[in-house]
Design a protein around this motif. Structure first.
Motif, PDB file in Angstrom:
ATOM      1  N   PRO A  36       4.851 -11.444  -2.342  1.00  0.00           N
ATOM      2  CA  PRO A  36       4.108 -12.283  -1.389  1.00  0.00           C
ATOM      3  C   PRO A  36       2.628 -11.886  -1.356  1.00  0.00           C
ATOM      4  O   PRO A  36       2.233 -10.846  -1.896  1.00  0.00           O
ATOM      5  CB  PRO A  36       4.793 -11.967  -0.051  1.00  0.00           C
ATOM      6  N   ASP A  37       1.819 -12.696  -0.715  1.00  0.00           N
ATOM      7  CA  ASP A  37       0.384 -12.440  -0.631  1.00  0.00           C
ATOM      8  C   ASP A  37       0.120 -11.025  -0.117  1.00  0.00           C
ATOM      9  O   ASP A  37       0.759 -10.561   0.832  1.00  0.00           O
ATOM     10  CB  ASP A  37      -0.281 -13.454   0.303  1.00  0.00           C
ATOM     11  N   ASN A  38      -0.835 -10.364  -0.755  1.00  0.00           N
ATOM     12  CA  ASN A  38      -1.298  -9.039  -0.353  1.00  0.00           C
ATOM     13  C   ASN A  38      -0.268  -7.932  -0.549  1.00  0.00           C
ATOM     14  O   ASN A  38      -0.448  -6.824  -0.045  1.00  0.00           O
ATOM     15  CB  ASN A  38      -1.750  -9.041   1.117  1.00  0.00           C
ATOM     16  N   GLN A  39       0.799  -8.200  -1.302  1.00  0.00           N
ATOM     17  CA  GLN A  39       1.780  -7.158  -1.592  1.00  0.00           C
ATOM     18  C   GLN A  39       1.912  -6.887  -3.091  1.00  0.00           C
ATOM     19  O   GLN A  39       2.666  -6.001  -3.493  1.00  0.00           O
ATOM     20  CB  GLN A  39       3.147  -7.529  -1.011  1.00  0.00           C
ATOM     21  N   THR A  49      -4.089  -2.905  -0.753  1.00  0.00           N
ATOM     22  CA  THR A  49      -2.645  -2.754  -0.900  1.00  0.00           C
ATOM     23  C   THR A  49      -2.366  -1.452  -1.636  1.00  0.00           C
ATOM     24  O   THR A  49      -2.954  -1.200  -2.689  1.00  0.00           O
ATOM     25  CB  THR A  49      -2.044  -3.932  -1.691  1.00  0.00           C
ATOM     26  N   ILE A  50      -1.487  -0.632  -1.084  1.00  0.00           N
ATOM     27  CA  ILE A  50      -1.152   0.648  -1.706  1.00  0.00           C
ATOM     28  C   ILE A  50       0.363   0.759  -1.851  1.00  0.00           C
ATOM     29  O   ILE A  50       1.094   0.691  -0.855  1.00  0.00           O
ATOM     30  CB  ILE A  50      -1.697   1.843  -0.892  1.00  0.00           C
ATOM     31  N   ILE A  51       0.811   0.883  -3.087  1.00  0.00           N
ATOM     32  CA  ILE A  51       2.227   1.112  -3.352  1.00  0.00           C
ATOM     33  C   ILE A  51       2.520   2.586  -3.100  1.00  0.00           C
ATOM     34  O   ILE A  51       1.809   3.462  -3.592  1.00  0.00           O
ATOM     35  CB  ILE A  51       2.598   0.740  -4.794  1.00  0.00           C
ATOM     36  N   ILE A  52       3.578   2.861  -2.341  1.00  0.00           N
ATOM     37  CA  ILE A  52       3.957   4.225  -1.998  1.00  0.00           C
ATOM     38  C   ILE A  52       5.264   4.573  -2.708  1.00  0.00           C
ATOM     39  O   ILE A  52       6.250   3.842  -2.621  1.00  0.00           O
ATOM     40  CB  ILE A  52       4.136   4.395  -0.477  1.00  0.00           C
ATOM     41  N   GLY A  53       5.258   5.704  -3.406  1.00  0.00           N
ATOM     42  CA  GLY A  53       6.458   6.192  -4.072  1.00  0.00           C
ATOM     43  C   GLY A  53       6.511   7.700  -3.991  1.00  0.00           C
ATOM     44  O   GLY A  53       5.689   8.339  -3.340  1.00  0.00           O
ATOM     45  N   ILE A  73      -4.730  -1.397   5.644  1.00  0.00           N
ATOM     46  CA  ILE A  73      -3.998  -1.086   4.412  1.00  0.00           C
ATOM     47  C   ILE A  73      -2.579  -1.626   4.521  1.00  0.00           C
ATOM     48  O   ILE A  73      -1.865  -1.338   5.487  1.00  0.00           O
ATOM     49  CB  ILE A  73      -3.958   0.425   4.160  1.00  0.00           C
ATOM     50  N   ILE A  74      -2.169  -2.390   3.520  1.00  0.00           N
ATOM     51  CA  ILE A  74      -0.783  -2.845   3.444  1.00  0.00           C
ATOM     52  C   ILE A  74      -0.039  -1.870   2.540  1.00  0.00           C
ATOM     53  O   ILE A  74      -0.277  -1.810   1.327  1.00  0.00           O
ATOM     54  CB  ILE A  74      -0.682  -4.270   2.883  1.00  0.00           C
TER      55      ILE A  74
END
Length: 550
Positions: A218-221, A301-305, A322-323
């Protein structure tokens, strides 16, 4: 008349899936974006391709051939991006050295691979000199820097000087797409690091699958053509989650920050308009602390792992624009297996859904297996170990047949992660197999207790481990880092857990028996909490830091 198979035309091109094709796609699309280097340089994609060719030419001139290993010890830099392409494209294998390991561990990894050449940042020259016994005498050393040149007598030269003086091009040729492209060493709880390897075909398929998944976000993800990309995950760690390859394929503006300094990361994000990054929770918390409570950092947008995304961290990030979106994978899986996503029409809370591991990206098959190896993926409320199949999973640990057999027992790659599956298909990580606490005949998730602990305003960081108990088997123990000027209390956490237990949302065995205050949680070389070290401290009521247990 029915169609019949025919031999390929004499000049038909077989198109091997080589890393070279990812760069070529960006060139053919005539990307107008730029690469911002860790030393401040800027250049476009045509210049990137020229630099990749020059690096390959320099390496070849110093004896690097197909099948050789080229090791890199560097921060997240434009040089690393060039090595991501140049080394595999010439048929050699790129070794991304984890510079956060101990010297003994780094020495072990270099003995394991015997690199023909090394590219070493000035910050690691002292380490390199100590590692000399582990390196082959004829290994070629190239130094590099971001402002302070290295001094090393037997280096063949400085990276930029060698590229400037070398041949302008290199004749890249096709070869088998199953040729190995990269290697690095993954650390575990016991023993020395284990090598994993990935082929050209695997990395290209991983890039395409992650790109397709990003396009469905989706938007911004997700990551799109207008994104400005900056990695905040070490490029030595699982190809920086494969995102530099995807960013290059898409022809995005890319920003390489060098060594991670929170103030510099925030300045680059602001000045270069960075909109997409990825990191572990610890780094995100560092960024928020550096920015302060009133700073606005969006859109970002920051992916967290790497470990679970706490609800408090997700909300704190959202308050700054921040998303945060969780993803899941491991070193052996190249790494991406799943991405969380919260659809615009999803009635479930976004701050819940975006913390889950999410849904498998294309070509990934995930199952949940119980202790007997039975598939419980479709059973309601069942938990099991995540096992997986995908075309980019490491096929073995070189020189470790027993570990390889355990990794692939039953024809599925075993992750050692325990999860459940929501009705919409989302994977929810519950814990690591070794971190699940068996108490009072029930399994208790350490991650669930940690998330509740982090909701306490007195607690900055939290980790839960199981302590042996003669009556109950194990009991949870909470290690907590207090916020400045605060003193967490165990009873506060128990009071917060009571209504959840009464409502059946939490096991009655989950309340920790002990709270141990600690100045800082020990962490692994990639920023994960080192629970092995915490378990070693369980017998001490009074910690070395001078703080105690309650």
């Amino acid at each position: 008349m029915a169609l019949r198979f025919a031999d390929p035309a004499p000049n038909a091109y077989g198109y091997p899936l080589l890393i070279r094709q990812l760069l070529q796609s960006a060139l053919d699309a005539r990307s107008g974006r730029e690469i911002v280097g860790s030393d401040g340089r800027r250049h476009g994609y045509e210049a990137l391709a020229h630099r990749v060719g020059r690096l390959a030419a320099v390496l070849a001139a110093h004896g690097v051939d197909q099948g050789d290993v080229v090791a890199v010890m560097d921060w997240d830099s434009h040089r690393y991006l060039e090595a991501y392409f140049a080394v595999p494209m010439m048929g050699a294998m790129l070794q991304t050295v984890n510079v956060r390991l101990s010297r003994d561990q780094i020495a072990y990894t270099l003995k394991d691979t015997q690199p023909r050449a090394m590219i070493v940042h000035a910050d690691f020259v002292e380490d390199l000199q100590a590692l000399r016994p582990a390196i082959e005498p004829d290994c070629v050393i190239i130094t590099c820097h971001d402002g302070q040149p290295a001094s090393l007598d037997d280096a063949v030269g400085d990276y930029e000087q060698l590229l400037s003086a070398g041949a302008e091009t290199f004749a890249f040729v096709d070869f088998d797409e199953n040729a190995l492209a990269t290697t690095f060493h993954t650390t575990g709880t016991t023993g020395m690091p284990k090598a994993v390897t990935f082929s050209h075909r695997q990395l290209v398929l991983h890039t395409l699958a992650v790109g397709f998944a990003m396009g469905q976000q989706p938007d911004n993800q997700g990551l799109g053509r207008e994104s400005v990309y900056m990695p905040i995950t070490p490029m030595f760690h699982v190809h920086a989650w494969g995102l530099p390859y995807l960013a290059t394929l898409l022809g995005l503006k890319q920003v390489y920050p060098g060594r991670y300094v929170p103030a510099r990361l925030l300045a680059l994000q602001r000045e270069e308009g960075v909109t997409y990054s990825h990191c572990v929770p610890t780094i995100l918390q560092m960024l928020l602390d550096e920015a302060g409570p009133d700073a606005w950092l969006g859109p970002w947008t920051i992916i967290i792992g790497g470990s679970a995304l706490p609800a408090t961290l997700l909300r704190a990030a959202a308050a700054r624009g921040i998303i945060a979106v969780a993803g899941y994978g491991m070193s052996e899986t190249g790494p991406v297996l799943t991405l969380s996503r919260h659809e615009n029409d999803d009635s479930r809370p976004g701050e819940t859904v975006r913390r889950w591991a999410g849904r498998p990206i294309p070509l990934v098959q995930i199952r949940l297996h119980d202790d007997n190896g039975e598939d419980v993926s479709g059973a309601a409320n069942e938990q099991g170990e995540i096992v997986v199949r995908a075309p980019w999973l490491t096929q073995a640990y070189p020189n470790s047949a027993a570990a390889s057999a355990a990794l692939w027992a039953g024809g599925w790659l075993h992750t050692q992660d325990v999860a459940s599956r929501e009705t919409h298909g989302d994977i929810v990580i519950r814990d690591r197999l070794k971190d699940v606490i068996k108490t009072g005949g029930e399994w208790v998730s350490s991650a669930e207790i940690e998330d509740l602990a982090l909701q306490d305003p007195d607690i900055a960081e939290a980790a839960v481990v199981g302590a042996p108990d003669p009556r109950w088997g194990e009991r949870p123990v909470l290690f907590a880092v207090p916020r400045p000027g605060r003193t967490p209390r165990l009873q506060t956490l128990k009071d917060r857990m009571s209504p959840l237990v009464a409502a059946g949302h939490l096991s009655r065995w989950a309340a920790p028996d002990r709270l141990i205050l600690i100045d800082a949680l020990p962490r692994t070389s990639v920023g994960k909490i080192d629970k092995k070290q915490l378990r070693l401290r369980l017998g001490d009521d009074v910690l070395d830091s001078g703080r105690g247990a309650s």
